[in-house]
Design an enzyme around this catalytic site. Structure first.
Site, PDB file in Angstrom:
ATOM      1  N   GLY A  81       0.810  -1.219   0.000  1.00  0.00           N
ATOM      2  CA  GLY A  81       0.000   0.000   0.000  1.00  0.00           C
ATOM      3  C   GLY A  81       0.834   1.256   0.000  1.00  0.00           C
ATOM      4  O   GLY A  81       2.015   1.238  -0.367  1.00  0.00           O
TER       5      GLY A  81
ATOM      6  N   LEU B 115       0.458   3.725  -2.071  1.00  0.00           N
ATOM      7  CA  LEU B 115       0.845   3.661  -3.488  1.00  0.00           C
ATOM      8  C   LEU B 115       1.503   4.958  -3.966  1.00  0.00           C
ATOM      9  O   LEU B 115       1.048   6.050  -3.641  1.00  0.00           O
ATOM     10  CB  LEU B 115      -0.389   3.351  -4.342  1.00  0.00           C
ATOM     11  CG  LEU B 115      -1.104   2.038  -3.992  1.00  0.00           C
ATOM     12  CD1 LEU B 115      -2.348   1.863  -4.864  1.00  0.00           C
ATOM     13  CD2 LEU B 115      -0.177   0.838  -4.125  1.00  0.00           C
TER      14      LEU B 115
ATOM     15  N   GLY C 282       6.222   4.622  -8.108  1.00  0.00           N
ATOM     16  CA  GLY C 282       6.921   3.346  -8.315  1.00  0.00           C
ATOM     17  C   GLY C 282       5.906   2.233  -8.553  1.00  0.00           C
ATOM     18  O   GLY C 282       6.070   1.409  -9.457  1.00  0.00           O
ATOM     19  N   HIS C 283       4.838   2.219  -7.734  1.00  0.00           N
ATOM     20  CA  HIS C 283       3.785   1.212  -7.934  1.00  0.00           C
ATOM     21  C   HIS C 283       3.059   1.462  -9.262  1.00  0.00           C
ATOM     22  O   HIS C 283       2.683   0.521  -9.963  1.00  0.00           O
ATOM     23  CB  HIS C 283       2.776   1.268  -6.781  1.00  0.00           C
ATOM     24  CG  HIS C 283       3.378   0.996  -5.432  1.00  0.00           C
ATOM     25  ND1 HIS C 283       3.441   1.945  -4.440  1.00  0.00           N
ATOM     26  CD2 HIS C 283       3.968  -0.108  -4.932  1.00  0.00           C
ATOM     27  CE1 HIS C 283       4.015   1.429  -3.376  1.00  0.00           C
ATOM     28  NE2 HIS C 283       4.356   0.192  -3.647  1.00  0.00           N
TER      29      HIS C 283
ATOM     30  N   GLN D  37       7.435  -9.703   7.708  1.00  0.00           N
ATOM     31  CA  GLN D  37       8.692  -9.221   7.139  1.00  0.00           C
ATOM     32  C   GLN D  37       9.290  -8.040   7.902  1.00  0.00           C
ATOM     33  O   GLN D  37      10.284  -7.469   7.473  1.00  0.00           O
ATOM     34  CB  GLN D  37       8.523  -8.904   5.657  1.00  0.00           C
ATOM     35  CG  GLN D  37       7.635  -7.704   5.347  1.00  0.00           C
ATOM     36  CD  GLN D  37       7.337  -7.626   3.852  1.00  0.00           C
ATOM     37  OE1 GLN D  37       6.557  -8.409   3.320  1.00  0.00           O
ATOM     38  NE2 GLN D  37       7.972  -6.695   3.154  1.00  0.00           N
TER      39      GLN D  37
ATOM     40  N   GLU E 101      12.770  -3.010  -9.235  1.00  0.00           N
ATOM     41  CA  GLU E 101      14.205  -3.248  -9.054  1.00  0.00           C
ATOM     42  C   GLU E 101      14.764  -2.468  -7.876  1.00  0.00           C
ATOM     43  O   GLU E 101      15.894  -2.707  -7.451  1.00  0.00           O
ATOM     44  CB  GLU E 101      14.958  -2.870 -10.329  1.00  0.00           C
ATOM     45  CG  GLU E 101      14.752  -3.877 -11.420  1.00  0.00           C
ATOM     46  CD  GLU E 101      15.448  -3.501 -12.708  1.00  0.00           C
ATOM     47  OE1 GLU E 101      16.231  -2.529 -12.713  1.00  0.00           O
ATOM     48  OE2 GLU E 101      15.177  -4.157 -13.711  1.00  0.00           O
TER      49      GLU E 101
ATOM     50  N   SER F 204      10.081   5.666  -2.446  1.00  0.00           N
ATOM     51  CA  SER F 204       9.814   4.677  -1.407  1.00  0.00           C
ATOM     52  C   SER F 204       8.797   5.268  -0.444  1.00  0.00           C
ATOM     53  O   SER F 204       8.795   6.488  -0.213  1.00  0.00           O
ATOM     54  CB  SER F 204      11.115   4.363  -0.648  1.00  0.00           C
ATOM     55  OG  SER F 204      10.828   3.797   0.607  1.00  0.00           O
TER      56      SER F 204
HETATM   57  O1  PAF Z   1       7.911  -4.965  -1.856  1.00  0.00           O
HETATM   58  C1  PAF Z   1       6.915  -5.006  -1.106  1.00  0.00           C
HETATM   59  O2  PAF Z   1       6.105  -4.087  -1.075  1.00  0.00           O
HETATM   60  C2  PAF Z   1       6.701  -6.219  -0.219  1.00  0.00           C
HETATM   61  O3  PAF Z   1       7.910  -6.741   0.215  1.00  0.00           O
HETATM   62  C3  PAF Z   1       5.848  -7.297  -0.869  1.00  0.00           C
HETATM   63  C4  PAF Z   1       6.521  -7.883  -2.107  1.00  0.00           C
HETATM   64  C5  PAF Z   1       4.490  -6.726  -1.260  1.00  0.00           C
HETATM   65  C6  PAF Z   1       5.610  -8.448   0.110  1.00  0.00           C
HETATM   66  O4  PAF Z   1       4.951  -8.021   1.263  1.00  0.00           O
END
Ligand code: PAF
Length: 301
Positions: free
Chosen positions: A31, A33, A36-37, A61, A149, A186
């Site tokens: 999310g 967004l 980059g997204h 993570q 990337e 980011s």
């Molecule tokens: O790059 C991200 O935003 C996250 O690491 C991902 C790939 C959505 C996994 O939670």
């Protein structure tokens, strides 16, 4: 745009798309967004896919509870942005829908590469990433999946997972989107103070210096790494975590540059940790502004 919270409904919607002859283009995100997204979504659209976007802040993570708490969340804004970008399916599950029995007892081992660089600074990070990506890909079913990337090590690990575990996905790498001064986009950038924001350009400059050194004929990995570390050290607001120059196929540290390689850097600016990377110029290949993951297959089996 259809918004879906239940994993099984998401699976059915992707199955239906495939039955009607449309390929699914899956863009997994956490999310918040940004451009980059948008680039990943555009790539999926340009490939003629039905675009499925997931928004899920994956607790597995994060190695720090504070970092997880601070992660920006705003599903309503993401819904509006996703609609405007032409997303077809927005999958936004709750934590309990994704992990109904709490932390899963079975997870994906990222192997040795998962312990290096980002994996060494953030223990358990890549196990958490690969575990959620495996779950999401199992729900999405056979598809193309798009990753930036900017997170080059993540992209390499997802590609390896898909390859080694025969996941029916084509892993697509998309170039990093940068601000006017080179800072890679980011979600974390918003946390920088104005001074830290100005200082953060040191990352891109360190990578640019590495590229310049290679263009001028430097081949010694240690010398390139030292130059990058010097550039970060010259910025008083930056605290270096690591610099690296790795072979793009093996991800081993490069002693002497003799093939496609990638420079990587991670540093803290106050409380915000940023990472960046760039492919180093190599015999007529792409440069760091438009570089694909040369040497790393862009599509998995
Ligand atoms: O790059 C991200 O935003 C996250 O690491 C991902 C790939 C959505 C996994 O939670």
């Amino acid at each position: 745009m259809e918004m879906i919270a239940e994993p099984e409904r998401f699976r059915r919607a992707c199955d239906e798309a495939r039955r009607s002859g449309t390929e699914v283009g899956f863009v997994p995100t956490m999310g918040d967004l940004h451009q980059g997204h948008a680039r990943l979504i555009k790539a999926a659209r340009d490939d003629g896919c039905l675009v499925a976007l997931s928004v899920f802040v994956n607790p597995l993570q994060f190695d720090s509870a504070a970092d997880l708490r601070a992660y920006p969340r705003g599903l309503e804004r993401d819904r509006v942005v996703a609609t405007s970008l032409g997303v077809d399916l927005l999958f936004a599950p709750s934590e309990s829908a994704m992990y109904p029995r709490g932390r899963p007892g079975i997870s994906v081992d990222p192997g040795l590469l998962g312990e290096r660089l980002e994996g060494s600074s953030r223990p358990g990070h890549f196990r958490g990433v690969l575990t959620v990506v495996a779950k999401l890909l199992n729900l999405a079913g056979p598809c193309r999946a798009y990753f930036g990337e900017k997170d080059a090590q993540q992209l390499a690990l997802v590609w390896r997972m898909a390859d080694e575990l025969n996941v029916p996905v084509q892993v697509m790498g998309c170039p990093t989107v940068r601000e006017f001064d080179g800072l890679a986009l980011s979600s974390r950038n918003a946390r920088l103070s104005p001074q830290e924001r100005r200082a953060s350009v040191a990352l891109f400059e360190a990578l640019s210096e590495a590229a310049t050194q290679v263009r001028q004929g430097e081949r010694r990995g240690d010398v390139i790494r030292a130059g990058m570390a010097r550039r970060i050290a010259a910025e008083p607001l930056a605290a270096l975590d690591y610099v690296a120059v790795v072979d793009e196929r093996t991800w081993e540290d490069v002693g002497q540059l003799d093939g496609p390689a990638r420079a990587l850097v991670a540093a803290r600016f106050g409380a915000t940790r940023l990472i960046d990377n760039a492919r180093l110029p190599w015999s007529g290949g792409e440069d760091m502004h438009n570089g694909g993951m040369h040497g790393l297959p862009r599509e998995g089996a």
